[in-house]
Each structure stands twice: as C-alpha cells, then as structure tokens.
Design a protein around this motif. Structure first.
Motif, PDB file in Angstrom:
ATOM      1  N   ASP A 225      43.964 -30.974   6.967  1.00 19.56           N
ATOM      2  CA  ASP A 225      45.358 -30.883   7.392  1.00 19.56           C
ATOM      3  C   ASP A 225      45.575 -31.795   8.605  1.00 19.56           C
ATOM      4  OD1 ASP A 225      47.911 -30.097   8.275  1.00 19.56           O
ATOM      5  OD2 ASP A 225      47.626 -28.074   7.468  1.00 19.56           O
ATOM      6  N   ASP A 373      42.109 -22.485   8.848  1.00 18.85           N
ATOM      7  CA  ASP A 373      43.550 -22.638   9.044  1.00 18.85           C
ATOM      8  C   ASP A 373      43.907 -22.886  10.507  1.00 18.85           C
ATOM      9  OD1 ASP A 373      46.109 -22.766   7.899  1.00 18.85           O
ATOM     10  OD2 ASP A 373      46.547 -20.684   8.403  1.00 18.85           O
ATOM     11  N   ARG A 381      41.715 -19.081  12.721  1.00 20.46           N
ATOM     12  CA  ARG A 381      42.418 -18.486  11.586  1.00 20.46           C
ATOM     13  C   ARG A 381      41.864 -19.024  10.265  1.00 20.46           C
ATOM     14  NH1 ARG A 381      45.821 -20.329  15.201  1.00 20.46           N
ATOM     15  NH2 ARG A 381      46.291 -22.197  13.944  1.00 20.46           N
ATOM     16  N   ARG A 383      42.785 -18.705   5.831  1.00 23.18           N
ATOM     17  CA  ARG A 383      43.682 -18.219   4.783  1.00 23.18           C
ATOM     18  C   ARG A 383      42.919 -18.158   3.457  1.00 23.18           C
ATOM     19  NH1 ARG A 383      45.077 -22.860   1.997  1.00 23.18           N
ATOM     20  NH2 ARG A 383      44.962 -24.794   3.215  1.00 23.18           N
ATOM     21  N   ASN A 385      41.788 -18.754  -0.196  1.00 29.11           N
ATOM     22  CA  ASN A 385      41.784 -19.923  -1.069  1.00 29.11           C
ATOM     23  C   ASN A 385      42.195 -19.490  -2.475  1.00 29.11           C
ATOM     24  OD1 ASN A 385      41.352 -22.259  -2.499  1.00 29.11           O
ATOM     25  ND2 ASN A 385      39.220 -22.526  -1.875  1.00 29.11           N
ATOM     26  N   ASN A 398      44.896 -13.412   4.887  1.00 29.52           N
ATOM     27  CA  ASN A 398      44.502 -14.137   6.098  1.00 29.52           C
ATOM     28  C   ASN A 398      43.442 -13.371   6.864  1.00 29.52           C
ATOM     29  OD1 ASN A 398      46.777 -16.328   6.225  1.00 29.52           O
ATOM     30  ND2 ASN A 398      47.872 -14.389   5.932  1.00 29.52           N
TER      31      ASN A 398
END
Length: 733
Positions: A225, A373, A381, A383, A385, A398
């Motif tokens: 990201d 995350d 954090r 999340r 998949n 989460n």
C-alpha cells in the motif's frame, strides 16, 4: 603555399556540421527507440500479470461456484437424511450445522501439477478440526466480523522478518504461510497449509531420502500500500499481487543461511536449517529439500546414512520470503542486477547489507490469513485476507495490537474494555478481586462484558543463568549451592501468588521429554554452605563475605545479577535472591537495566549471572540451541552461560538421528539428569498464565481438555487463531 578557396572551407564546415547533426539525431532516435522498447516490455509484463491475475480470479470464481453446488447438494442430502429419522430430526436442530466457509480442495488446485506422484503417500493429513469440528461449533451462517483487541509491550523499531522480537515473529506468521501446519491441538503432526502434498522420495543417484513439496496455486502476496511509504516513490511492480511460488521458499532459506545477514532471527534459525544441503526449485509450484546425512550405527552395528529426525518437521516449517519485495530497491531495480546464479542470495554480501536495512522493513508483506494494515506509534493493525485459501483461518475482520509501556498499562486498558484478553500479573490478583466489586465492572458485566478466567501452565520458564566463564560459577557444586540457597517455593507463593510450578529442567513440564522422576534441589542453606566450603569458599577474615584463594589472591564471592529493571516481579525476586545469598556469605549486587542493554549483555556473555525467561518450542524438543558446547564461546549464541558437557553434546547429537520414540525418551531423560546435576541454570519456576477474557470472546479453551472435540489432543494452552467475537459485542461497539 597554396591557399584553398574560401568556398571550399565553407563547404567543408557545412558538411561536417551536417554530419555531426545527423549523428546526434541518429543517437537521439536510437535512445527514443530503446526507451519505447523498454516501455513496451514493461507494458507487456504488466499485461501478462493482469492476464494471469484475471485467470486466477476466474479459476477462483469457478472453484467457488463448484463449492457452492457441492455444499447445496450436501445440505439437501442432510435434510433428506434427517427428515427420515423422526425424533432425531428435532434433536439435530439444536446442533449448529457446518457453515459454507469450509476450506475446500478442488481438482484445479492440485491436478495441474505434473510433478505429483500419485503412487506415493502424502505426509500431510487433512485436519478434521477445521474441516468438520470448527464449522459445527460456529453459529449458523457465521461470517467473520469484529475487531480483536490485543496489546504488546513496547513499540518495535522495525518489522524486519528476521527480527529477534517474539512479537514481530508472531506478526509475520499471521501474515504468512508455511509448508505445513500442526493438526489442531496435536504436537508432532503435519496438515496441509501452503503445500497440498509432501512426499518423501529416494534420490535415484544417492539413495538418500528427500522431500518433494507441492504448493497450492491460489496463494498470492497482496499488493503493498503506497500510504505506508509517504516519503518514497515505489515502483508499480510492488502495487500488484504476486503469486507465492517455490522461489519464495528458496529465497527464505538462502536469506537465513547468508552469513552476512546478522539479524537475530536468522542467526537463531541457522541452528536448525544449516543441515539442509540444498533446496532445488523444480517449477513455480514444486521444490525439493535435501538434507545433509550422517553415518549412524544401528542396533546391529551396521552404519547407514541418515537425515535428522527433525528434518521432516522443519521441512514443514519452511516459510516463503517475499522475493518480489526484498530482491528490489524501491524504484523497482534489482539490488543484485545479475542474480542468475542460484546461490546469489545465499552468499552475496551487498544484498545482505541492503536486506538488513531494507526500505520495506517497517511493513509486513502479506500472503497469509491476515494482511498488514499499518503501524503507528500507538498500534499495529491487521485486516482479514478475504483471498486466503482457508476462510476459517481468520474469524474476525481486524486485529489491533496496542503498544503499552508497562504491564500496568495492559491491566488498565483491559479494565477499560480496550482489550479482549489479559494475562494478569501475579501482583495484580488482589486488584482483580477489588475490581470485581466495583460499580465499573458491575455495569460491564450487565452488557455481556463479564470477565472469565482460564489458568494453564505457560510454555516457558524463568531462571538464573550462571556464567561459567567467571571464577565464581565454573564449578557445579557452587552452582548447586546457589540453587539450594534460593527458596523457589517461597518465590512461587509470595511473589507469584501461586501462579507457578517448580521445575527441574529445560523441557516443558507436561512434555514426555521432561523427567517427572527427578526431584527439585531442596531449599537447604546449610548444605549450600558446606558445598561452598568443599570448593574453598569460606569467610577467611570474618567480614561476613566468603572468599577463596584464586591465583594467589583472596577473592571475595561478590558478583552482579543482571535483570530487566522495568519488570516489577523480576525486581522483587532479584531483591529476595540478593537477601537469600547474603545469608550464606555471598554478596549479590543487583544490576537492573533496560531491554536493549539486557539483550546486549546476553549476546556478548558479559555478565556474572542473569535473570531471564525462556520460551519453549513444541515437541520434538531440540536442546542444541541452548546447550551444545559449540555455542559456549560464540558471541550471540543462546548458550550464553558457556555450558560445556561432552556427554550432553553426545546426547544432543544422538537425538538428532534417533527415530525410535522409546529411545528418544530415554535420551531426553538422561539429558534432564545431566542438566539437573550440573545446574548451569537455577530453574526458578514455570509460570502459570491466568488468562482473563471477556464474555463476548468465544472458543477460549484448552485443546487437551476437550477430548470430546479433538480426540488425542495434547496441547495444553488455548489457541488464539480460533477466537471470535459474538454479535452483541459488535453491536455494543
């Protein structure tokens, strides 16, 4: 001298300039053509990737449709079967039925691998817990939901995959896969994970066993990201999904074994993986693991070549390392431009240096049940998949792990409902009783947030390590005396409020490897004094401190005990130990330091005595890391106290090639006896965990105590992977 006409000069000048201009234009056009070709290559590569990804998605949709059809057929079959059973039809209504999230193996996931040998058995067995039991104990139409709230002590400096932090190792495991996994609740078992099949074959050239691993074709590294790299331009290469392949597993092994990679996690792993001779990549979904062999005499006296007993287990433990990230600079160029040599990443020092300080060391490339995350100064954090092959591997949406500076901060957060679980410290048990009577808790209990408690023996122990390279602790009678001078039952009763058990050795108290017949050294200060006197330690000048003549000089028995200063329980126990040793004429100076300095002292072996804890692995135990003399002088080794025993070394080496379970237990028990006699550590206690958890947290149980759910289970601690939150918790939030 004849002069040429000026017109000829002008003609030559114009001709030369024209030629120069032509050459410049030719070069410029060549550069443009080259750039266009590179762009076209890049576009073609992107197009191929998109086509492959589309193909994978199409395959996944096809598999899901097939699964849905089969589930529908199964539901109709169940309905028809129970409609014919009269009263049983009404009874079955109270039993939760399997959900449509069951892991599913379709022919497309293994039938396309031409390297699978159907005549060979699979060393991996399907896990009935995930296939049958877990779906039954989940509610009807269950969907993973909610946020699991956890905490960790301190914020890590980075998230390097080979960090020495146990938390970072566990977070990387959340986001990754291994070749196999343990059957739920059962040690020394192997179930499919990234591999759908593990075969043991005989190498046709050497006759030595080797392991063939066949991987799933539907597991991918999720895109990185861009928001995690605010001050960096990263190439588009990192912003796409990449398939997890055999190359990633070889890359992991090469990185661990590269001697220039000095991350603590890699150094530790080398103790176990340095006996792998090679990993050969057959194709993107197949690789072979070949282990080194040793000639071992059998009971009949005949020598034969053997691989280590642990070889199969560690083959199953192999993980992938994200080659699409760690082989590259942020701009998308390879760190090692020419890496065609298969040993590049196992030997290259330039790559290793860049890997240790890699631009992506503050994120976790993810291909597992959870996806990294983000991390801030306050929390990390994860999340769920949604693309992961096993939809039951993550039962929440989460996970948030908050960073806390002290155990008291954990406790305050748990009381404030900011954490789902908390392993309460012994000195906080009185506060727990007070909290139960408080208006704050009564209000919480009324809204489904009551606190439950589950006690179990932790897979760890606390100890005092005596550095045998000092003049104080290079004698076993002295070390025995130190143990007998310390009242371990008093520590458990007064400092731990009963949350501990006395132990005698380095293996888990409930493991078959632990010899239950060995009694702990008694608390006996008088006998301790006699042992010290036998070794020349007595008070020669009446000053209250015993001393000894060493190299012609009287040396007082005065040493420093190093411990972690921010742990209040450790500080209290260290204070008691100093007082207890003073009773037998020994001066113990307390040296409380922070975690970084404590780690450095341990790795450098620069301490007299050290108070630490050790987390234990799962069976089959391998004592080499802690106790083999090869690490006695080695900086950074886990044998920090310099333990050296020829017989212990021989047992460690025999265990590595002993396959007979009865003989293995005999060797483990003899090893126990040696450690008990030599006392390189004073084993203070194995702690008991008092796990507090809220009512809304489900599936909190000890597998070994639920034989009705998992017949044959021997794991005696809860597994957080199956925790889930009920709907009321979500509504309250």
């Amino acid at each position: 001298m004849n002069k040429e006409p000026i017109g000829l000069y002008i003609f030559r000048f114009i001709l030369g300039f024209g030629l120069f201009a032509f050459m410049c234009m030719t070069y410029w056009s060549t550069v443009l053509i080259e750039q266009n070709i590179k762009t076209m290559h890049s576009d073609v590569a992107h197009l191929k990737n998109d086509i492959y990804q589309l193909k994978s998605e199409t395959s996944k949709v096809r598999d899901d449709v097939l699964q849905s059809i089969l589930n529908e057929q199964k539901n109709w079959q169940e309905l028809l079967r129970f409609s014919k059973t009269g009263d049983n039809a009404r009874k079955i209504g109270s039993i939760p039925q399997p959900v449509s999230l069951m892991p599913f193996m379709t022919p497309t996931q293994n039938g396309n691998n031409p390297n699978i040998d159907p005549t060979l058995p699979n060393l991996l067995q399907e896990d009935p817990f995930y296939a049958v039991t877990l779906p039954k104990i989940l509610p009807n139409n269950f969907k993973p939901h909610g946020t699991l709230q956890r905490a960790a002590l301190g914020k890590p400096h980075n998230l390097h995959p080979f960090s020495g932090w146990s938390h970072i190792s566990s977070w990387n495991s959340l986001c990754s896969v291994s070749v196999s996994k343990m059957l739920f609740g059962k040690y020394e078992t192997m179930a499919p994970n990234m591999a759908i099949k593990l075969e043991e074959r005989e190498n046709p050239k050497t006759g030595i066993p080797e392991f063939w691993i066949h991987l799933r074709n539907n597991v991918f590294w999720e895109p990185l990201d861009k928001k995690f790299f605010p001050n960096m331009n990263i190439a588009s290469h990192f912003l796409r999904r990449h398939q997890v392949t055999a190359e990633d597993f070889k890359f992991y092994f090469d990185a661990v074994m590269n001697p220039f990679v000095q991350e603590p996690g890699a150094i530790s792993l080398r103790n176990y993986l340095d006996d792998i001779q090679e990993i050969e990549v057959v194709d993107k979904l197949t690789f072979i693991v070949r282990w080194k062999t040793q000639k071992v005499k059998g009971a009949d006296g005949i020598e034969q070549e053997k691989i280590k007993y642990i070889a199969k287990q560690w083959t199953g433990n192999l993980q992938p390392l994200a080659s699409f990230v760690y082989k590259y600079f942020a701009d998308g160029n390879k760190i090692v431009e020419n890496d065609a040599d298969p040993n590049t990443y196992r030997t290259n020092s330039v790559w290793a240096q860049n890997f240790s300080q890699h631009w992506a060391k503050n994120i976790i490339p993810s291909c597992g049940a959870w996806v990294f995350d983000g991390m801030s100064d306050r929390q990390i954090r994860f999340r769920r998949n949604g693309n992961f092959y096993n939809p039951l591997a993550a039962l929440a949406e989460n996970i948030i792990v908050s960073f806390k500076s002290t155990p008291d901060a954990f406790w305050q957060s748990f009381k404030a409902e900011s954490l789902d679980t908390y392993s309460i410290q012994p000195d906080q048990l009185i506060e727990l009783d007070d909290f139960f009577n408080s208006p704050q808790y009564i209000k919480q209990a009324d809204k489904n947030n009551a606190i439950n408690r589950l006690d179990y023996l932790a897979r760890s122990y606390s100890y005092i390590g005596w550095n045998q390279n000092t003049p104080y602790f290079n004698n076993k009678k002295v070390r025995q005396a130190m143990t007998m001078a310390i009242d371990r039952q008093r520590i458990i009763s007064q400092n731990l409020n009963g949350l501990g058990e006395e132990i005698t050795g380095t293996f888990f108290r409930h493991s078959p490897s632990y010899d239950q017949s060995i009694d702990p050294w008694p608390f006996d200060p008088q006998r301790a004094r006699l042992l010290l006197e036998e070794e020349g330690w007595y008070d020669s000048n009446g000053d209250g401190t015993i001393d000894k003549l060493i190299d012609g000089k009287r040396v007082p028995f005065e040493f420093a005990l190093t411990y972690y200063v921010k742990n209040q329980t450790a500080k209290a126990i260290a204070d008691y130990i100093a007082t207890a040793l003073k009773e037998i004429g020994i001066t113990c100076n307390l040296n409380g330091i922070d975690i970084a300095d404590l780690s450095a002292k341990f790795e450098e072996k620069s301490f007299d005595a050290i108070y630490l804890g050790w987390s234990l692995g799962t069976p089959p135990e391998d004592p080499k890391q802690l106790w083999h003399s090869a690490g006695a002088k080695q900086q950074g080794s886990s044998n920090a106290v310099g333990f050296n025993s020829q017989e212990a070394d021989q047992i460690i080496e025999r265990l590595q090639y002993e396959y007979n379970p009865t003989k293995r237990i005999e060797l483990y028990h003899r090893f126990n006896a040696i450690i008990h006699e030599e006392q390189p550590y004073t084993f203070l206690y194995a702690p008991k965990t008092a796990l507090l958890y809220r009512d809304y947290l489900q599936n909190v149980f000890i597998p070994a105590e639920r034989q009705d759910l998992i017949p044959g289970a021997n794991v005696a601690e809860p597994d957080t992977d199956i925790f889930w939150l009920n709907k009321k918790k979500n509504q309250d939030q």
